[in-house]
Design a protein around this motif. Structure first.
Motif, PDB file in Angstrom:
ATOM      1  N   UNK A 146       0.660  -1.052  -0.078  1.00 45.79           N
ATOM      2  CA  UNK A 146       0.104   0.003   0.006  1.00 45.79           C
ATOM      3  C   UNK A 146       0.942   1.154   0.014  1.00 45.79           C
ATOM      4  N   UNK A 147       2.236   1.029   0.194  1.00 50.48           N
ATOM      5  CA  UNK A 147       2.952   2.334   0.238  1.00 50.48           C
ATOM      6  C   UNK A 147       3.435   2.989  -1.220  1.00 50.48           C
ATOM      7  N   UNK A 148       3.060   4.183  -1.463  1.00 55.39           N
ATOM      8  CA  UNK A 148       3.249   4.950  -2.628  1.00 55.39           C
ATOM      9  C   UNK A 148       4.948   5.423  -2.413  1.00 55.39           C
ATOM     10  N   UNK A 149       5.351   5.785  -1.570  1.00 57.62           N
ATOM     11  CA  UNK A 149       6.851   6.236  -1.430  1.00 57.62           C
ATOM     12  C   UNK A 149       7.129   6.254   0.084  1.00 57.62           C
ATOM     13  N   UNK A 150       8.432   6.658   0.329  1.00 56.85           N
ATOM     14  CA  UNK A 150       9.081   6.847   1.661  1.00 56.85           C
ATOM     15  C   UNK A 150       9.546   8.304   1.674  1.00 56.85           C
ATOM     16  N   UNK A 151       9.716   8.807   2.857  1.00 56.94           N
ATOM     17  CA  UNK A 151      10.688   9.980   2.926  1.00 56.94           C
ATOM     18  C   UNK A 151      11.938   9.697   4.122  1.00 56.94           C
ATOM     19  N   UNK A 154       2.330  18.398   6.060  1.00 58.28           N
ATOM     20  CA  UNK A 154       3.906  18.742   6.519  1.00 58.28           C
ATOM     21  C   UNK A 154       4.383  17.664   7.260  1.00 58.28           C
ATOM     22  N   UNK A 155       5.715  17.803   7.282  1.00 55.25           N
ATOM     23  CA  UNK A 155       6.565  17.001   8.069  1.00 55.25           C
ATOM     24  C   UNK A 155       7.258  17.972   9.228  1.00 55.25           C
ATOM     25  N   UNK A 156       7.495  17.443  10.352  1.00 59.02           N
ATOM     26  CA  UNK A 156       8.056  18.032  11.557  1.00 59.02           C
ATOM     27  C   UNK A 156       9.271  17.190  12.017  1.00 59.02           C
ATOM     28  N   UNK A 157      10.275  17.926  12.049  1.00 61.24           N
ATOM     29  CA  UNK A 157      11.398  17.283  12.487  1.00 61.24           C
ATOM     30  C   UNK A 157      12.203  18.107  13.635  1.00 61.24           C
ATOM     31  N   UNK A 158      12.782  17.303  14.569  1.00 59.97           N
ATOM     32  CA  UNK A 158      13.650  18.032  15.827  1.00 59.97           C
ATOM     33  C   UNK A 158      14.797  17.276  16.039  1.00 59.97           C
ATOM     34  N   UNK A 159      15.854  18.079  16.160  1.00 58.91           N
ATOM     35  CA  UNK A 159      17.144  17.731  16.105  1.00 58.91           C
ATOM     36  C   UNK A 159      18.105  18.815  16.606  1.00 58.91           C
ATOM     37  N   UNK A 160      19.134  18.114  17.316  1.00 62.43           N
ATOM     38  CA  UNK A 160      20.152  19.229  17.613  1.00 62.43           C
ATOM     39  C   UNK A 160      21.620  19.108  16.892  1.00 62.43           C
ATOM     40  N   UNK A 161      21.192  18.582  15.614  1.00 67.79           N
ATOM     41  CA  UNK A 161      22.479  18.354  14.687  1.00 67.79           C
ATOM     42  C   UNK A 161      21.865  18.693  13.469  1.00 67.79           C
ATOM     43  N   UNK A 162      22.053  19.605  12.889  1.00 65.32           N
ATOM     44  CA  UNK A 162      21.919  20.157  11.597  1.00 65.32           C
ATOM     45  C   UNK A 162      23.459  20.133  10.759  1.00 65.32           C
ATOM     46  N   UNK A 163      23.036  19.873   9.586  1.00 66.00           N
ATOM     47  CA  UNK A 163      22.201  19.859   8.509  1.00 66.00           C
ATOM     48  C   UNK A 163      21.186  18.552   8.525  1.00 66.00           C
ATOM     49  N   UNK A 164      20.258  18.809   8.120  1.00 66.59           N
ATOM     50  CA  UNK A 164      19.121  17.741   7.941  1.00 66.59           C
ATOM     51  C   UNK A 164      18.882  17.201   6.322  1.00 66.59           C
ATOM     52  N   UNK A 165      19.044  15.966   6.190  1.00 71.67           N
ATOM     53  CA  UNK A 165      19.074  15.258   4.892  1.00 71.67           C
ATOM     54  C   UNK A 165      17.737  14.745   4.476  1.00 71.67           C
ATOM     55  N   UNK A 166      17.138  15.065   3.512  1.00 73.47           N
ATOM     56  CA  UNK A 166      15.713  14.441   3.402  1.00 73.47           C
ATOM     57  C   UNK A 166      15.763  13.732   1.998  1.00 73.47           C
ATOM     58  N   UNK A 167      15.553  12.580   1.904  1.00 72.22           N
ATOM     59  CA  UNK A 167      15.752  11.664   0.629  1.00 72.22           C
ATOM     60  C   UNK A 167      14.104  10.981   0.386  1.00 72.22           C
ATOM     61  N   UNK A 168      13.981  11.099  -1.037  1.00 70.85           N
ATOM     62  CA  UNK A 168      12.630  10.650  -1.199  1.00 70.85           C
ATOM     63  C   UNK A 168      12.960   9.538  -2.119  1.00 70.85           C
TER      64      UNK A 168
END
Length: 350
Positions: free
Chosen positions: A147-152, A206-220
């Motif tokens: 049922x999954x169309x994609x992942x982030x 929307x997506x929400x992310x919390x981290x103390x270590x930037x940069x954040x990489x987002x892959x599709x």
């Protein structure tokens, strides 16, 4: 974490002297405490992983109390397979059981010394004294492959990562609710709906992310998605194709609008609200990459303010105009993009 035995001294100062925070427990929100309690789970920040040997008395009562909301719990000296969990009253569990290991995960066993989250529909108790006749839905694996169309995939600079799912299947979305956001500074990624699966075929997701270590990489993976920051796309505004990624270096960005909807035509929508005082939102759509201008004029044709003047990727855009310095009256909003030119009226009433 949790404490499975009754100890003479259950203070964090004695058990975890290197802890960088107090213990975070959860009721209607996070509270801090310096002492462990029976059946409860806790967040705590440590400089590094520690192993602690403890000795104490077994609790005579192995029942775990639940409130009618999210609960952070801990089991006693014996780990419990989720398939053995029984509640009183029955059928009050409304989520999977979640552990935390640099991100929430669905647990199949509640291990001694660890903390776990579970959502209960009403107050009750967990009773693990006997096996259920059949598996409850929360004890089964979530089979999502078909049922999954994609992942982030969202990963911070410390290598911590979390995968969010894109799907239209309502059952998966309903069951994908995740526990409350951890205390500040602890890594977390989720959809704005508080789930790990979402349908992005409509706007406003929307997506929400919390981290103390930037940069954040987002892959599709397996889907093309449009990412846009919450400041009208002024910092992040990018169409990401399957297999591609973007990097978020600005630590002030903790939310991104996500959609897989690309307009089929150029369009300027009526502002909302209208009439307005003093702010209103202007929305327009671009079917292809275009040099775009959004300008406000008065009824004499004089330019009042230029809100956008730059190259934009395909997608829908929403811009807020603050007219607090303008007088009551009728104004014009104009969008030009390539050969497209559209004008609509706005009414400011003070």
């Amino acid at each position: 974490m949790s404490i499975p035995l009754q100890l003479e001294d259950q203070s964090i100062q004695t058990l975890l002297p290197t802890a960088q925070t107090k213990l975070f427990s959860f009721s209607t929100g996070y509270d801090t405490t310096s002492f462990f309690s029976q059946g409860h789970g806790y967040f705590v920040k440590l400089p590094e992983a520690v192993t602690k040997d403890i000795s104490g008395q077994s609790y005579s009562d192995h029942k775990i109390a639940l409130t009618g909301q999210w609960n952070m719990i801990g089991v006693f000296e014996d780990s419990i397979p989720v398939a053995k969990i029984k509640t009183n009253p029955t059928d009050i569990i409304k989520s999977f059981f979640f552990g935390y290991d640099e991100g929430y995960y669905i647990a199949d066993t509640l291990k001694t010394g660890q903390a776990y989250w579970v959502l209960s529909g009403k107050a009750g108790i967990i009773d693990s004294s006997r096996t259920l006749a059949k598996k409850s839905w929360f004890a089964k694996e979530l089979n999502v492959d078909e049922a999954i169309e994609g992942k982030i995939e969202v990963q911070d600079s410390k290598g911590r990562k979390k995968i969010l799912l894109v799907t239209k299947k309502a059952e998966i979305i309903e069951q994908s609710i995740v526990p409350p956001v951890p205390p500040i500074g602890i890594f977390d990624v989720r959809w704005g709906s508080g789930r790990f699966a979402e349908d992005v075929s409509t706007t406003g997701k929307e997506i929400i992310f919390s981290s103390d270590a930037y940069p954040i990489m987002i892959k599709v993976e397996d889907v093309d998605l449009k990412f846009q920051d919450k400041i009208s796309g002024q910092i992040v505004n990018q169409l990401v194709h399957k297999g591609e990624s973007i990097t978020i270096a600005n630590p002030t960005i903790e939310r991104l609008e996500v959609s897989n909807i690309i307009p089929t035509k150029y369009e300027l929508f009526q502002n909302y609200p209208n009439p307005f005082n003093p702010t209103t939102k202007i929305k327009f759509g671009l079917p292809q990459q275009s040099m775009t201008r959004l300008t406000i004029f008065n009824m004499l044709g004089e330019r009042v303010e230029e809100l956008i003047n730059k190259e934009l990727e395909p997608g829908f855009y929403e811009v807020e105009w603050n007219a607090s310095k303008c007088a009551t009256g009728v104004y014009l909003m104009q969008v030009t993009a390539g050969k497209f030119n559209a004008v609509k009226k706005l009414l400011l009433l003070k």
